[in-house]
Design a protein around this motif. Structure first.
Motif, short mmCIF file in Angstrom:
data_model
loop_
_atom_site.label_atom_id
_atom_site.label_comp_id
_atom_site.label_asym_id
_atom_site.label_seq_id
_atom_site.Cartn_x
_atom_site.Cartn_y
_atom_site.Cartn_z
N LEU A 63 0.83 -1.20 0.00
CA LEU A 63 0.00 0.00 0.00
C LEU A 63 0.87 1.26 0.00
N CYS A 64 1.90 1.25 0.84
CA CYS A 64 2.63 2.50 1.05
C CYS A 64 3.86 2.63 0.14
N ALA A 65 4.76 1.66 0.20
CA ALA A 65 6.01 1.80 -0.58
C ALA A 65 5.75 1.60 -2.06
N ARG A 66 5.08 0.50 -2.40
CA ARG A 66 4.79 0.27 -3.82
C ARG A 66 3.76 1.26 -4.34
N GLY A 67 2.90 1.72 -3.43
CA GLY A 67 1.92 2.73 -3.81
C GLY A 67 2.56 4.08 -4.07
N GLY A 68 3.82 4.20 -3.73
CA GLY A 68 4.55 5.42 -4.03
C GLY A 68 4.25 6.58 -3.11
N PHE A 69 3.80 6.27 -1.89
CA PHE A 69 3.46 7.34 -0.95
C PHE A 69 4.70 7.84 -0.23
N PHE A 70 5.69 8.24 -0.98
CA PHE A 70 6.87 8.85 -0.37
C PHE A 70 7.39 9.93 -1.30
N PRO A 71 8.05 10.92 -0.72
CA PRO A 71 8.45 12.08 -1.53
C PRO A 71 9.60 11.73 -2.49
N ASP A 72 9.75 12.52 -3.54
CA ASP A 72 10.82 12.29 -4.49
C ASP A 72 12.19 12.54 -3.87
N THR A 73 12.24 13.56 -3.00
CA THR A 73 13.50 13.88 -2.34
C THR A 73 13.52 13.25 -0.95
N PRO A 74 14.53 12.44 -0.66
CA PRO A 74 14.58 11.81 0.67
C PRO A 74 14.59 12.87 1.78
N PRO A 75 13.87 12.62 2.85
CA PRO A 75 13.87 13.56 3.97
C PRO A 75 15.20 13.51 4.72
N THR A 76 15.49 14.54 5.47
CA THR A 76 16.70 14.54 6.30
C THR A 76 16.43 13.69 7.54
N PRO A 77 17.51 13.26 8.21
CA PRO A 77 17.32 12.51 9.46
C PRO A 77 16.43 13.26 10.45
N ALA A 78 16.62 14.58 10.52
CA ALA A 78 15.81 15.38 11.46
C ALA A 78 14.33 15.32 11.09
N GLN A 79 14.06 15.41 9.78
CA GLN A 79 12.65 15.31 9.33
C GLN A 79 12.08 13.93 9.66
N MET A 80 12.88 12.91 9.49
CA MET A 80 12.38 11.56 9.77
C MET A 80 12.12 11.38 11.27
N ARG A 81 13.03 11.94 12.09
CA ARG A 81 12.81 11.84 13.54
C ARG A 81 11.50 12.50 13.92
N GLU A 82 11.23 13.64 13.29
CA GLU A 82 9.97 14.35 13.53
C GLU A 82 8.78 13.49 13.11
N GLN A 83 8.92 12.85 11.95
CA GLN A 83 7.78 12.13 11.38
C GLN A 83 7.45 10.83 12.12
N VAL A 84 8.50 10.16 12.64
CA VAL A 84 8.20 8.88 13.31
C VAL A 84 7.73 9.07 14.75
N GLY A 85 7.99 10.25 15.31
CA GLY A 85 7.53 10.51 16.67
C GLY A 85 8.55 10.11 17.72
N ALA A 86 8.41 10.69 18.90
CA ALA A 86 9.42 10.60 19.96
C ALA A 86 9.82 9.16 20.29
N ALA A 87 8.83 8.26 20.35
CA ALA A 87 9.10 6.90 20.81
C ALA A 87 10.06 6.16 19.88
N TYR A 88 10.10 6.57 18.62
CA TYR A 88 10.87 5.80 17.64
C TYR A 88 12.08 6.55 17.12
N VAL A 89 12.40 7.68 17.75
CA VAL A 89 13.52 8.49 17.30
C VAL A 89 14.83 7.69 17.15
N PRO A 90 15.17 6.82 18.14
CA PRO A 90 16.46 6.10 18.02
C PRO A 90 16.53 5.19 16.79
N LEU A 91 15.35 4.81 16.32
CA LEU A 91 15.30 3.89 15.18
C LEU A 91 15.82 4.56 13.90
N VAL A 92 15.63 5.86 13.78
CA VAL A 92 16.05 6.57 12.56
C VAL A 92 17.55 6.39 12.35
#
Ligand SMILES: [Zn+2]
Ligand SMILES: [Zn+2]
Length: 270
Positions: free
Chosen positions: A125-154
């Motif tokens: 649904l998500c990856a093959r569906g192409g629901f991601f931006p053309d330009t990769p986000p920065t690590p900081a943007q990803m930390r923001e998007q995944v939320g506090a609980a998952y920050v270390p995972l980035v």
């Protein structure tokens, strides 16, 4: 090619099974991006497929399973002595064991594949569906998007996926679940790393099931393959984690193994 709902719906089954030509795939992706109704239709088809059809197809008992049954039958027979009526009981017990063992194995297999289908569904649904931006986000943007609980995972994903471009890290939803989702790309093929909180402690991979291919960080890793996607999953205790690899099973399980310690460190939350 611009599709309307009427044209897109009949294509959804082939979309799920990876059978569309590139141009048609692109058109369906485009339509899905803008059409919530068709996304819902897709999710529902995927659910049905996961529940009914992709489950126990094509699996045969492996040698370990056969030996396990044979040993159990021998042990049973050995304790029964040599009187004929006891042999009859032993034979009955053996056939019950065989029946139970086979049924249990089928149930376990179905459950494992249903669990792995969670990761597969979100990837489709998500990856093959192409629901991601053309330009990769920065690590900081990803930390923001995944939320506090998952920050270390980035950082863990960035560190432990050399050779891949991390195209996205975000939260997304499929069925009634939220997924922490990283989309990785290497040579135009996608790999998803996903984590979803377990709905209940009972949501596990069956313990004695024989599909477990390997262990990673103390966790059994379960694998299957479906239409060019290799799916690997493990249970961290609080979460189910998945890697869906369009680059073959070896890369998928290696990535899951590399990430397992970081996944396991995530504190269970209420
Ligand atoms: Zn539509
Ligand atoms: Zn996603």
């Amino acid at each position: 090619m611009n599709l309307n709902c009427h044209e897109a719906r009949p294509l959804l089954d082939s979309y799920l099974t990876n059978e569309l030509q590139v141009e048609t795939l692109h058109a369906v992706n485009q339509h899905l991006t803008g059409c919530a109704a068709c996304r819902t239709a897709l999710a529902s088809r995927e659910r049905t497929r996961a529940a009914v059809n992709s489950t126990v197809r094509g699996f045969v008992p492996d040698e370990a399973f056969t030996l396990q049954i044979r040993d159990a039958v021998r042990a049973e027979a050995a304790t029964r002595g040599h009187l004929p009526w006891r042999w009859a009981i032993a034979a009955l017990a053996a056939s019950l064991l065989l029946l139970f063992g086979w049924r249990q194995w089928r149930l376990d297999t179905a459950q494992i594949l249903a669990r792995l289908a969670l990761g597969k569904g979100d990837h489709i649904l998500c990856a093959r569906g192409g629901f991601f931006p053309d330009t990769p986000p920065t690590p900081a943007q990803m930390r923001e998007q995944v939320g506090a609980a998952y920050v270390p995972l980035v950082q863990a994903v960035l560190d432990r996926s050399p050779g891949y471009v991390v195209r996205e890290g975000h939260l997304c939803h499929w069925q009634d679940r939220e997924f922490v989702h990283f989309i990785l790309e290497r040579q135009n093929r996608l790999v998803s790393v996903m984590l979803t909180r377990k709905h209940s402690p009972e949501e596990v991979f069956p313990r004695h099931a024989l599909l477990s291919a390997m262990r990673a960080g103390g966790h059994a890793v379960y694998t299957t393959a479906d239409n060019g996607m290799a799916i690997a999953g493990l249970d961290t205790g609080s979460h189910l984690a998945f890697v869906v690899s369009e680059r073959g099973p070896a890369e998928g399980t290696a990535l899951l193994a590399a990430l397992a310690p970081s996944l396991a460190l995530l504190a269970p939350q209420p």
